[in-house]
Design an enzyme around this catalytic site. Sequence first.
Site, PDB file in Angstrom:
ATOM      1  N   PRO A 179       4.571   9.191   3.573  1.00 33.11           N
ATOM      2  CA  PRO A 179       4.366   9.713   2.211  1.00 33.11           C
ATOM      3  C   PRO A 179       3.967  11.189   2.200  1.00 33.11           C
ATOM      4  O   PRO A 179       3.930  11.839   3.253  1.00 33.11           O
ATOM      5  CB  PRO A 179       3.210   8.848   1.711  1.00 33.11           C
ATOM      6  CG  PRO A 179       2.390   8.614   2.937  1.00 33.11           C
ATOM      7  CD  PRO A 179       3.325   8.610   4.114  1.00 33.11           C
ATOM      8  N   LYS A 204      11.498   9.846   8.469  1.00 33.12           N
ATOM      9  CA  LYS A 204      11.824  10.443   7.162  1.00 33.12           C
ATOM     10  C   LYS A 204      10.552  10.866   6.435  1.00 33.12           C
ATOM     11  O   LYS A 204       9.761  10.028   6.028  1.00 33.12           O
ATOM     12  CB  LYS A 204      12.596   9.468   6.280  1.00 33.12           C
ATOM     13  CG  LYS A 204      13.129  10.211   5.046  1.00 33.12           C
ATOM     14  CD  LYS A 204      13.426   9.330   3.882  1.00 33.12           C
ATOM     15  CE  LYS A 204      12.305   9.153   2.906  1.00 33.12           C
ATOM     16  NZ  LYS A 204      11.912  10.334   2.120  1.00 33.12           N
ATOM     17  N   SER A 257       3.576   3.473  -0.862  1.00 35.55           N
ATOM     18  CA  SER A 257       3.044   2.640  -1.950  1.00 35.55           C
ATOM     19  C   SER A 257       3.287   1.156  -1.686  1.00 35.55           C
ATOM     20  O   SER A 257       4.211   0.781  -0.953  1.00 35.55           O
ATOM     21  CB  SER A 257       3.698   3.046  -3.263  1.00 35.55           C
ATOM     22  OG  SER A 257       5.084   2.841  -3.160  1.00 35.55           O
ATOM     23  N   THR A 258       2.474   0.328  -2.311  1.00 32.09           N
ATOM     24  CA  THR A 258       2.601  -1.117  -2.132  1.00 32.09           C
ATOM     25  C   THR A 258       3.940  -1.613  -2.681  1.00 32.09           C
ATOM     26  O   THR A 258       4.578  -2.479  -2.076  1.00 32.09           O
ATOM     27  CB  THR A 258       1.404  -1.823  -2.804  1.00 32.09           C
ATOM     28  OG1 THR A 258       0.224  -1.390  -2.103  1.00 32.09           O
ATOM     29  CG2 THR A 258       1.500  -3.325  -2.711  1.00 32.09           C
ATOM     30  N   GLU A 278       1.498   0.376   5.960  1.00 36.32           N
ATOM     31  CA  GLU A 278       0.211   0.974   5.558  1.00 36.32           C
ATOM     32  C   GLU A 278       0.373   1.364   4.098  1.00 36.32           C
ATOM     33  O   GLU A 278       1.085   2.318   3.795  1.00 36.32           O
ATOM     34  CB  GLU A 278      -0.088   2.230   6.392  1.00 36.32           C
ATOM     35  CG  GLU A 278      -0.196   2.011   7.890  1.00 36.32           C
ATOM     36  CD  GLU A 278      -1.527   1.418   8.314  1.00 36.32           C
ATOM     37  OE1 GLU A 278      -2.375   1.130   7.445  1.00 36.32           O
ATOM     38  OE2 GLU A 278      -1.709   1.221   9.524  1.00 36.32           O
ATOM     39  N   CYS A 312      -5.077   7.472   0.443  1.00 36.03           N
ATOM     40  CA  CYS A 312      -4.928   6.024   0.238  1.00 36.03           C
ATOM     41  C   CYS A 312      -6.273   5.310   0.323  1.00 36.03           C
ATOM     42  O   CYS A 312      -6.497   4.310  -0.344  1.00 36.03           O
ATOM     43  CB  CYS A 312      -3.987   5.470   1.288  1.00 36.03           C
ATOM     44  SG  CYS A 312      -4.444   5.973   2.942  1.00 36.03           S
ATOM     45  N   GLN A 359       3.454  12.745 -10.200  1.00 38.74           N
ATOM     46  CA  GLN A 359       2.121  12.234  -9.877  1.00 38.74           C
ATOM     47  C   GLN A 359       1.126  12.625 -10.969  1.00 38.74           C
ATOM     48  O   GLN A 359       0.279  11.835 -11.357  1.00 38.74           O
ATOM     49  CB  GLN A 359       1.679  12.775  -8.501  1.00 38.74           C
ATOM     50  CG  GLN A 359       0.408  12.165  -7.973  1.00 38.74           C
ATOM     51  CD  GLN A 359       0.467  10.639  -7.880  1.00 38.74           C
ATOM     52  OE1 GLN A 359       1.525  10.073  -7.660  1.00 38.74           O
ATOM     53  NE2 GLN A 359      -0.670   9.994  -8.064  1.00 38.74           N
ATOM     54  N   LYS A 362       1.482  10.350 -13.842  1.00 38.40           N
ATOM     55  CA  LYS A 362       0.897   9.032 -13.555  1.00 38.40           C
ATOM     56  C   LYS A 362      -0.631   9.083 -13.744  1.00 38.40           C
ATOM     57  O   LYS A 362      -1.227   8.188 -14.329  1.00 38.40           O
ATOM     58  CB  LYS A 362       1.249   8.649 -12.104  1.00 38.40           C
ATOM     59  CG  LYS A 362       0.876   7.240 -11.759  1.00 38.40           C
ATOM     60  CD  LYS A 362       1.256   6.905 -10.315  1.00 38.40           C
ATOM     61  CE  LYS A 362       0.270   5.916  -9.739  1.00 38.40           C
ATOM     62  NZ  LYS A 362       0.275   5.854  -8.295  1.00 38.40           N
ATOM     63  N   GLU A 409      -4.246   1.881  -8.477  1.00 33.01           N
ATOM     64  CA  GLU A 409      -4.440   3.085  -7.682  1.00 33.01           C
ATOM     65  C   GLU A 409      -4.037   4.298  -8.520  1.00 33.01           C
ATOM     66  O   GLU A 409      -2.895   4.389  -8.962  1.00 33.01           O
ATOM     67  CB  GLU A 409      -3.558   2.988  -6.439  1.00 33.01           C
ATOM     68  CG  GLU A 409      -3.857   4.032  -5.413  1.00 33.01           C
ATOM     69  CD  GLU A 409      -2.963   3.910  -4.194  1.00 33.01           C
ATOM     70  OE1 GLU A 409      -1.787   3.537  -4.329  1.00 33.01           O
ATOM     71  OE2 GLU A 409      -3.455   4.206  -3.097  1.00 33.01           O
TER      72      GLU A 409
HETATM   73  P1  NAP Z   1       6.176   5.900  -1.882  1.00 34.58           P
HETATM   74  O1  NAP Z   1       6.830   6.230  -3.155  1.00 34.58           O
HETATM   75  O2  NAP Z   1       6.125   4.470  -1.477  1.00 34.58           O
HETATM   76  O3  NAP Z   1       6.927   6.752  -0.769  1.00 34.58           O
HETATM   77  C1  NAP Z   1       6.601   6.703   0.586  1.00 34.58           C
HETATM   78  C2  NAP Z   1       7.836   7.064   1.385  1.00 34.58           C
HETATM   79  O4  NAP Z   1       8.838   6.059   1.212  1.00 34.58           O
HETATM   80  C3  NAP Z   1       8.472   8.365   0.967  1.00 34.58           C
HETATM   81  O5  NAP Z   1       9.010   8.996   2.099  1.00 34.58           O
HETATM   82  C4  NAP Z   1       9.560   7.884   0.036  1.00 34.58           C
HETATM   83  O6  NAP Z   1      10.570   8.805  -0.131  1.00 34.58           O
HETATM   84  C5  NAP Z   1      10.037   6.643   0.750  1.00 34.58           C
HETATM   85  N1  NAP Z   1      10.727   5.665  -0.090  1.00 34.58           N
HETATM   86  C6  NAP Z   1      10.769   5.575  -1.444  1.00 34.58           C
HETATM   87  N2  NAP Z   1      11.512   4.506  -1.808  1.00 34.58           N
HETATM   88  C7  NAP Z   1      11.948   3.909  -0.675  1.00 34.58           C
HETATM   89  C8  NAP Z   1      12.734   2.753  -0.391  1.00 34.58           C
HETATM   90  N3  NAP Z   1      13.230   1.971  -1.360  1.00 34.58           N
HETATM   91  N4  NAP Z   1      12.971   2.422   0.895  1.00 34.58           N
HETATM   92  C9  NAP Z   1      12.459   3.167   1.894  1.00 34.58           C
HETATM   93  N5  NAP Z   1      11.711   4.277   1.699  1.00 34.58           N
HETATM   94  C10 NAP Z   1      11.439   4.640   0.427  1.00 34.58           C
HETATM   95  O7  NAP Z   1       4.700   6.407  -1.812  1.00 34.58           O
HETATM   96  P2  NAP Z   1       4.186   7.837  -2.208  1.00 34.58           P
HETATM   97  O8  NAP Z   1       4.010   7.832  -3.670  1.00 34.58           O
HETATM   98  O9  NAP Z   1       5.021   8.884  -1.580  1.00 34.58           O
HETATM   99  O10 NAP Z   1       2.788   7.879  -1.444  1.00 34.58           O
HETATM  100  C11 NAP Z   1       1.629   7.459  -2.002  1.00 34.58           C
HETATM  101  C12 NAP Z   1       1.303   6.048  -1.558  1.00 34.58           C
HETATM  102  O11 NAP Z   1       1.134   5.982  -0.167  1.00 34.58           O
HETATM  103  C13 NAP Z   1      -0.005   5.578  -2.137  1.00 34.58           C
HETATM  104  O12 NAP Z   1       0.124   4.282  -2.652  1.00 34.58           O
HETATM  105  C14 NAP Z   1      -0.941   5.592  -0.948  1.00 34.58           C
HETATM  106  O13 NAP Z   1      -2.036   4.732  -1.053  1.00 34.58           O
HETATM  107  C15 NAP Z   1      -0.038   5.256   0.163  1.00 34.58           C
HETATM  108  N6  NAP Z   1      -0.584   5.706   1.446  1.00 34.58           N
HETATM  109  C16 NAP Z   1      -1.096   4.774   2.310  1.00 34.58           C
HETATM  110  C17 NAP Z   1      -1.625   5.159   3.534  1.00 34.58           C
HETATM  111  C18 NAP Z   1      -2.187   4.156   4.487  1.00 34.58           C
HETATM  112  O14 NAP Z   1      -2.395   4.512   5.629  1.00 34.58           O
HETATM  113  N7  NAP Z   1      -2.424   2.933   4.092  1.00 34.58           N
HETATM  114  C19 NAP Z   1      -1.634   6.500   3.891  1.00 34.58           C
HETATM  115  C20 NAP Z   1      -1.116   7.432   2.994  1.00 34.58           C
HETATM  116  C21 NAP Z   1      -0.581   7.002   1.783  1.00 34.58           C
HETATM  117  P3  NAP Z   1      10.433   9.892  -1.313  1.00 34.58           P
HETATM  118  O15 NAP Z   1       9.024  10.317  -1.394  1.00 34.58           O
HETATM  119  O16 NAP Z   1      11.264  11.000  -0.889  1.00 34.58           O
HETATM  120  O17 NAP Z   1      10.887   9.199  -2.528  1.00 34.58           O
END
Ligand code: NAP
Length: 499
Positions: A179, A204, A257-258, A278, A312, A359, A362, A409
């Site tokens: 992310p 990626k 994201s979840t 994660e 996160c 963001q 949101k 979140e």
């Molecule tokens: P996200 O929308 O789930 O995106 C994460 C990554 O997945 C990005 O590279 C995104 O690409 C890609 N992606 C989007 N749709 C996908 C799909 N259908 N298949 C495969 N990959 C896909 O999350 P975010 O909004 O970027 O990040 C914030 C989230 O990450 C929060 O919920 C946060 O809590 C979580 N997080 C968790 C941890 C942990 O260690 N638990 C650490 C950091 C963040 P694009 O961004 O280019 O669309």
Amino acid sequence: MGKLSKIEKKRDREKPGIVFGNQWDYAPAPEATDFFKLNKRYELFIGGKWQKPRSKSYFATISPSTEAVLAEVAEADDNDVDAAVLAARHAYDRYWSRLAPSDRSKYLFRIARALQEKARLFAVVESLDGGKPIKESRDVDVPLAIAHFFYHAGWADKLELAFHGRSVRSLGVAAQIIPWNFPLLMAAWKIAPALACGNTVVLKPAETTPLTALLLAELIEECDLPPGVVNIVTGAGKTGAALVNHPDVNKVAFTGSTDVGKRIARAVAGTGKRLTLELGGKAANIVFADAPLDQAIEGIIGGIFFNQGHVCCAGSRLLVEESIANVLMRKLRDRMATLRVGDPLDKNTDVGAINSQMQLDKIRELVAAGEKEGAERFSVSCQLPKKGFWFPPTVFTNVSLSSRIAREEIFGPVLSTLTFRTPDEAIEKANNTAYGLSAGVWTDKGSKIFHMAGKLKAGVVWANTYNKFDPTSPFGGYKESGFGREGGRQGLSAYVEVV
Ligand code: NAP
Ligand code: MG
């Protein structure tokens, strides 16, 4: 302790409701940006070469604090992803799986040292591309990323020791998706253990923050890694989906994201691919009446406001023992008023820019929902820059457990406060969430810390501190925060088969 000082009491009597802060003006102290030049355009790093995307398409990455375009970045389609996985497979079969483990170590040490030499460049670009304060990228993200490479360099030739003398086999090609909140650090968390364990990777980065992963690709090229051991493909969600669904991938590691995590779990089910997720969090930061309050205030502030709450494991729910709630909130508002919001490159800045317009929308939507649901809002009154994406540090009181701001979140500088009377009530409220990534406990009593830590359903519990990381310490979630651990000995098991 736990009481207002004489001065605070006098002030409360004389000027009730006034929040003191912004007492100090700081001269701007921006970090220099004239010691490097970004490329106008970045291609895909596949098989050790910079390849034009077969998709022929590019997208812009901007600075969220100015909205200025920083560079154009290639958008990988299915064919590009296919080429990257093929290159990773080739590198795995030909070189990396055959290399002596001590040689894998040497490469990882080399990457760690090279990153150390370019630490300043990486910190500045991280803040430019993602909007986080330079203090954070300079003192947290980059040093931790370096530490992860050093740490895993040490494991590469000692894997049997990590698994009690049993031998291990690498898995093959790892598809890794990260992310935008810790772009370089997440890349290090993914790449370092995968390589140490003998796998090759296709990574990626997120669409809004691809630059430090691309600089890392340049650095890996300089370190002379065999071509195809690390491949970086940029793009949006579709690129990530293509990577997850590629049939020749052995392992998928996802941080995000979840919602997307669930989609990935469904896509991977039944394919035999190994998976770690994660995901999101809604951590409770629990403050008891016997806690060192001023220290707790710093932990609360750091836990949610530094980094704009784009963490996160951010302590986004504050649980305060009822008897000290008024005192703590007063101190918190005072401290919040001293936070400096603004230019991420300024060394004084505490709270930088929100990562993207999406963001910001949101955050605004959830804050409006909080107000509508009857919670009381306090936002720092500060002048926000005209351009870019900004949100002032905000705290809600009178929050009910069922309200959206207590459950969802927000991923922004917004804190929701609840109160409790007994440790059991604190545990019940803290665990009353779909997530389970982290928690914090503030108290003077060691026994209370152990009691709470044993009952909190969270992968990490910090005691009298918050958001502290170390590569030796495993990190990961319970429930909808995902499964698998990253870091530590436990993190290695995601990248090997124990035989
Ligand atoms: P996200 O929308 O789930 O995106 C994460 C990554 O997945 C990005 O590279 C995104 O690409 C890609 N992606 C989007 N749709 C996908 C799909 N259908 N298949 C495969 N990959 C896909 O999350 P975010 O909004 O970027 O990040 C914030 C989230 O990450 C929060 O919920 C946060 O809590 C979580 N997080 C968790 C941890 C942990 O260690 N638990 C650490 C950091 C963040 P694009 O961004 O280019 O669309
Ligand atoms: Mg950007």
